[in-house]
Design an enzyme around this catalytic site. Structure first.
Site, PDB file in Angstrom:
ATOM      1  N   GLY A  46      34.498 -33.497  23.188  1.00  0.00           N
ATOM      2  CA  GLY A  46      33.556 -32.390  23.056  1.00  0.00           C
ATOM      3  C   GLY A  46      33.257 -32.135  21.597  1.00  0.00           C
ATOM      4  O   GLY A  46      33.989 -32.601  20.701  1.00  0.00           O
ATOM      5  N   GLN A  51      30.851 -26.760  14.540  1.00  0.00           N
ATOM      6  CA  GLN A  51      31.818 -27.696  13.939  1.00  0.00           C
ATOM      7  C   GLN A  51      31.156 -28.631  12.930  1.00  0.00           C
ATOM      8  O   GLN A  51      31.845 -29.263  12.131  1.00  0.00           O
ATOM      9  CB  GLN A  51      32.529 -28.520  15.025  1.00  0.00           C
ATOM     10  CG  GLN A  51      33.474 -27.705  15.892  1.00  0.00           C
ATOM     11  CD  GLN A  51      34.166 -28.542  16.932  1.00  0.00           C
ATOM     12  OE1 GLN A  51      33.625 -28.802  17.996  1.00  0.00           O
ATOM     13  NE2 GLN A  51      35.368 -28.996  16.629  1.00  0.00           N
ATOM     14  N   CYS A  95      41.772 -30.420  18.640  1.00  0.00           N
ATOM     15  CA  CYS A  95      40.472 -29.975  18.121  1.00  0.00           C
ATOM     16  C   CYS A  95      40.105 -30.859  16.936  1.00  0.00           C
ATOM     17  O   CYS A  95      40.940 -31.090  16.051  1.00  0.00           O
ATOM     18  CB  CYS A  95      40.558 -28.512  17.682  1.00  0.00           C
ATOM     19  SG  CYS A  95      38.994 -27.855  17.070  1.00  0.00           S
ATOM     20  N   LEU A  96      38.862 -31.326  16.936  1.00  0.00           N
ATOM     21  CA  LEU A  96      38.427 -32.205  15.838  1.00  0.00           C
ATOM     22  C   LEU A  96      38.381 -31.440  14.516  1.00  0.00           C
ATOM     23  O   LEU A  96      38.399 -32.060  13.455  1.00  0.00           O
ATOM     24  CB  LEU A  96      37.058 -32.817  16.164  1.00  0.00           C
ATOM     25  CG  LEU A  96      37.041 -33.715  17.407  1.00  0.00           C
ATOM     26  CD1 LEU A  96      35.622 -34.186  17.717  1.00  0.00           C
ATOM     27  CD2 LEU A  96      37.961 -34.919  17.237  1.00  0.00           C
ATOM     28  N   HIS A 137      36.808 -24.595  25.820  1.00  0.00           N
ATOM     29  CA  HIS A 137      37.160 -24.798  24.409  1.00  0.00           C
ATOM     30  C   HIS A 137      35.872 -24.830  23.554  1.00  0.00           C
ATOM     31  O   HIS A 137      35.813 -24.213  22.481  1.00  0.00           O
ATOM     32  CB  HIS A 137      37.931 -26.125  24.298  1.00  0.00           C
ATOM     33  CG  HIS A 137      38.297 -26.560  22.916  1.00  0.00           C
ATOM     34  ND1 HIS A 137      39.599 -26.673  22.493  1.00  0.00           N
ATOM     35  CD2 HIS A 137      37.539 -26.957  21.853  1.00  0.00           C
ATOM     36  CE1 HIS A 137      39.632 -27.098  21.238  1.00  0.00           C
ATOM     37  NE2 HIS A 137      38.387 -27.284  20.828  1.00  0.00           N
ATOM     38  N   GLU A 138      34.833 -25.518  24.052  1.00  0.00           N
ATOM     39  CA  GLU A 138      33.586 -25.646  23.271  1.00  0.00           C
ATOM     40  C   GLU A 138      32.809 -24.326  23.227  1.00  0.00           C
ATOM     41  O   GLU A 138      32.251 -23.965  22.188  1.00  0.00           O
ATOM     42  CB  GLU A 138      32.703 -26.762  23.847  1.00  0.00           C
ATOM     43  CG  GLU A 138      33.346 -28.145  23.875  1.00  0.00           C
ATOM     44  CD  GLU A 138      33.964 -28.584  22.570  1.00  0.00           C
ATOM     45  OE1 GLU A 138      33.489 -28.158  21.506  1.00  0.00           O
ATOM     46  OE2 GLU A 138      34.959 -29.333  22.607  1.00  0.00           O
ATOM     47  N   HIS A 141      34.171 -22.190  20.640  1.00  0.00           N
ATOM     48  CA  HIS A 141      33.659 -22.518  19.300  1.00  0.00           C
ATOM     49  C   HIS A 141      32.355 -21.760  19.009  1.00  0.00           C
ATOM     50  O   HIS A 141      32.123 -21.309  17.892  1.00  0.00           O
ATOM     51  CB  HIS A 141      33.372 -24.015  19.176  1.00  0.00           C
ATOM     52  CG  HIS A 141      34.553 -24.853  18.769  1.00  0.00           C
ATOM     53  ND1 HIS A 141      35.259 -24.633  17.605  1.00  0.00           N
ATOM     54  CD2 HIS A 141      35.135 -25.933  19.356  1.00  0.00           C
ATOM     55  CE1 HIS A 141      36.231 -25.549  17.505  1.00  0.00           C
ATOM     56  NE2 HIS A 141      36.183 -26.335  18.556  1.00  0.00           N
TER      57      HIS A 141
END
Ligand code: K1U
Ligand code: ZN
Length: 173
Positions: A46, A51, A95-96, A137-138, A141
């Site tokens: 994702g 981000q 998480c990236l 999760h996204e 963000h």
């Protein structure tokens, strides 16, 4: 398509609520293409626009498992959770924007999400398993929330300190 650099926590843009997308334009289509390329390259399942420093309510995801067959790249514009199950599930999230840190987070096991597609139409779908974890999760963000915000303060501080050190090392080259 262009690979975009991914912001690393701590960064004020990762704590900011993103703005709704007014309409589907070529700019939004290009952004979605770049985000999918960046997500697959990372690799991740994702990626949310903040981000990469774009403060728009847009996310991409593909939580297809390797043994499940064809990939399913999804682009969700202005997504909202319209229903969440009472049943909850725990998943070890990453998480990236917080590389190499993982922790268990409890969330609703199933969610229904409504969003605008790149076709300009409203879509709705019920997600479960890894897809449900990923979409929540996204969406977090887009609301300036990170998975570490669900952890105890001590653990969150420890991870944040590691990220400050990582950013310092990367800046030195
Ligand atoms: O939003 C992000 O930072 C992407 C993140 C999404 C996510 C992972 C796990 C649980 C919830 C949400 C990632 O993709 S981290 C990388 C990752 O999980 C992964 C990478 C390659 C293969 C499989 C998973
Ligand atoms: Zn993340």
């Amino acid at each position: 398509m262009t690979l975009r650099p991914i912001l690393i926590h701590p960064d004020p843009r990762l704590k900011t609520v993103a703005d709704p997308v007014a309409s589907i334009t070529d700019e939004i289509r290009r952004l979605a293409d770049d985000m999918l390329e960046t997500m697959y390259d990372a690799p991740g399942i994702g990626l949310a626009a903040p981000q990469i420093g774009q403060m728009s309510r847009l996310l991409v995801m593909d939580a297809t498992k390797e043994d499940e067959g064809a990939p399913r790249p999804m682009v969700l514009v202005n997504p909202t959770v319209t229903w969440a199950s009472e049943a909850r599930s725990v998943y070890e999230e990453g998480c990236l924007s917080i590389p190499e840190q993982f922790a268990e987070v409890e969330r609703p096991a199933k969610v229904e999400v409504q969003w605008l597609g790149l076709d300009g139409k409203t879509h709705a779908e019920r997600f479960e398993g890894l897809w449900a974890t990923c979409v929540q999760h996204e969406i977090d963000h887009l609301d300036g929330k990170l998975f570490i915000d669900y952890l105890k303060p001590m653990k969150r501080q420890m991870i944040t300190r590691k990220m400050v050190k990582l950013k310092r090392e990367r800046a030195r080259g």
